[in-house]
Design a protein around this motif. Structure first.
Motif, PDB file in Angstrom:
ATOM      1  N   LEU A 156      -8.239   6.768  -5.863  1.00  0.00           N
ATOM      2  CA  LEU A 156      -6.961   7.229  -5.308  1.00  0.00           C
ATOM      3  C   LEU A 156      -6.009   7.643  -6.428  1.00  0.00           C
ATOM      4  O   LEU A 156      -5.331   8.668  -6.318  1.00  0.00           O
ATOM      5  CB  LEU A 156      -6.322   6.134  -4.451  1.00  0.00           C
ATOM      6  CG  LEU A 156      -6.991   5.843  -3.107  1.00  0.00           C
ATOM      7  CD1 LEU A 156      -6.460   4.544  -2.524  1.00  0.00           C
ATOM      8  CD2 LEU A 156      -6.766   6.993  -2.150  1.00  0.00           C
ATOM      9  N   ILE A 195      -4.041   4.510   1.905  1.00  0.00           N
ATOM     10  CA  ILE A 195      -3.046   3.669   1.238  1.00  0.00           C
ATOM     11  C   ILE A 195      -3.686   2.528   0.446  1.00  0.00           C
ATOM     12  O   ILE A 195      -3.018   1.588   0.040  1.00  0.00           O
ATOM     13  CB  ILE A 195      -1.959   3.141   2.213  1.00  0.00           C
ATOM     14  CG1 ILE A 195      -2.551   2.267   3.310  1.00  0.00           C
ATOM     15  CG2 ILE A 195      -1.150   4.301   2.790  1.00  0.00           C
ATOM     16  CD1 ILE A 195      -1.498   1.563   4.160  1.00  0.00           C
ATOM     17  N   GLY A 196      -4.992   2.648   0.221  1.00  0.00           N
ATOM     18  CA  GLY A 196      -5.660   1.708  -0.679  1.00  0.00           C
ATOM     19  C   GLY A 196      -6.092   0.394  -0.078  1.00  0.00           C
ATOM     20  O   GLY A 196      -6.328  -0.569  -0.801  1.00  0.00           O
ATOM     21  N   ARG A 254      -2.218   7.615  -5.589  1.00  0.00           N
ATOM     22  CA  ARG A 254      -1.760   6.237  -5.806  1.00  0.00           C
ATOM     23  C   ARG A 254      -1.317   6.086  -7.240  1.00  0.00           C
ATOM     24  O   ARG A 254      -1.919   6.646  -8.148  1.00  0.00           O
ATOM     25  CB  ARG A 254      -2.897   5.271  -5.504  1.00  0.00           C
ATOM     26  CG  ARG A 254      -2.504   3.812  -5.598  1.00  0.00           C
ATOM     27  CD  ARG A 254      -3.712   2.939  -5.277  1.00  0.00           C
ATOM     28  NE  ARG A 254      -3.387   1.536  -5.394  1.00  0.00           N
ATOM     29  CZ  ARG A 254      -3.114   0.751  -4.375  1.00  0.00           C
ATOM     30  NH1 ARG A 254      -3.131   1.222  -3.160  1.00  0.00           N
ATOM     31  NH2 ARG A 254      -2.814  -0.518  -4.567  1.00  0.00           N
ATOM     32  N   THR A 308      -9.100   2.080  -5.558  1.00  0.00           N
ATOM     33  CA  THR A 308      -7.755   2.409  -6.034  1.00  0.00           C
ATOM     34  C   THR A 308      -7.822   3.311  -7.258  1.00  0.00           C
ATOM     35  O   THR A 308      -6.942   4.158  -7.443  1.00  0.00           O
ATOM     36  CB  THR A 308      -6.950   1.133  -6.336  1.00  0.00           C
ATOM     37  OG1 THR A 308      -7.684   0.312  -7.229  1.00  0.00           O
ATOM     38  CG2 THR A 308      -6.651   0.356  -5.070  1.00  0.00           C
ATOM     39  N   GLY A 324       0.823  -1.209   0.000  1.00  0.00           N
ATOM     40  CA  GLY A 324       0.000   0.000   0.000  1.00  0.00           C
ATOM     41  C   GLY A 324       0.850   1.248   0.000  1.00  0.00           C
ATOM     42  O   GLY A 324       0.587   2.199  -0.745  1.00  0.00           O
ATOM     43  N   LEU A 346       2.727   1.692  -3.437  1.00  0.00           N
ATOM     44  CA  LEU A 346       1.887   2.169  -4.527  1.00  0.00           C
ATOM     45  C   LEU A 346       1.366   3.588  -4.283  1.00  0.00           C
ATOM     46  O   LEU A 346       0.851   4.228  -5.194  1.00  0.00           O
ATOM     47  CB  LEU A 346       0.722   1.217  -4.770  1.00  0.00           C
ATOM     48  CG  LEU A 346       1.105  -0.118  -5.401  1.00  0.00           C
ATOM     49  CD1 LEU A 346      -0.088  -1.065  -5.423  1.00  0.00           C
ATOM     50  CD2 LEU A 346       1.643   0.091  -6.810  1.00  0.00           C
ATOM     51  N   ALA A 347       1.502   4.071  -3.052  1.00  0.00           N
ATOM     52  CA  ALA A 347       1.071   5.431  -2.734  1.00  0.00           C
ATOM     53  C   ALA A 347       2.083   6.433  -3.284  1.00  0.00           C
ATOM     54  O   ALA A 347       3.283   6.164  -3.314  1.00  0.00           O
ATOM     55  CB  ALA A 347       0.938   5.592  -1.221  1.00  0.00           C
ATOM     56  N   THR A 348       1.577   7.578  -3.721  1.00  0.00           N
ATOM     57  CA  THR A 348       2.470   8.636  -4.202  1.00  0.00           C
ATOM     58  C   THR A 348       3.187   9.252  -3.000  1.00  0.00           C
ATOM     59  O   THR A 348       2.773   9.060  -1.855  1.00  0.00           O
ATOM     60  CB  THR A 348       1.669   9.726  -4.942  1.00  0.00           C
ATOM     61  OG1 THR A 348       0.757  10.326  -4.018  1.00  0.00           O
ATOM     62  CG2 THR A 348       0.933   9.162  -6.143  1.00  0.00           C
TER      63      THR A 348
END
Length: 117
Positions: free
Chosen positions: A108, A96-97, A114, A105, A45, A48-50
């Motif tokens: 996000l 964080i999805g 994301r 997702t 999570g 994959l998060a920005t």
């Protein structure tokens, strides 16, 4: 070694995120426990998060830790704190999805929080 035995061997090795310091792994493990997910799911999570979502999630986690460690409170204040911690954990899961029912997702990713997997 056959594919089957390779898969079995891989399943026996605990997930350890690559290129992370011990402190990072400990932080992810602590978060994963609070979020009710595996270390691998939590780390994925975050990966994959920005950067903006990661920073926000880390700040939110810090706030939750401080809330949990707050000095003893009277019962009514404890109840409010418990609600705040629960809401914070759910917000962190969404950020964080890990809570697609609240924020998918795709949502996000569209919000820039994301990366598209």
């Amino acid at each position: 070694m056959t594919t089957q035995s390779t898969l079995q061997a891989a399943e026996e090795i605990p997930f350890i995120p690559i290129a992370l310091e011990e402190e990072d792994i400990a932080a992810y493990a602590s978060m994963a426990e609070a979020l009710g997910c595996s270390l691998e799911t939590c780390a994925e999570g975050f990966m994959l998060a920005t950067p903006a979502a990661r920073d926000t999630a880390a700040q939110l986690w810090g706030c939750l830790v401080r809330l949990r460690e707050a000095r003893p409170l009277p019962p009514e204040a404890r109840a409010l704190r418990d609600v705040q911690i629960h809401e914070g954990v759910e917000a962190l899961r969404s950020l964080i999805g890990l809570n697609p029912d609240v924020m998918s997702t795709a949502t996000l990713a569209a919000a820039g929080l994301r990366y598209r997997a």
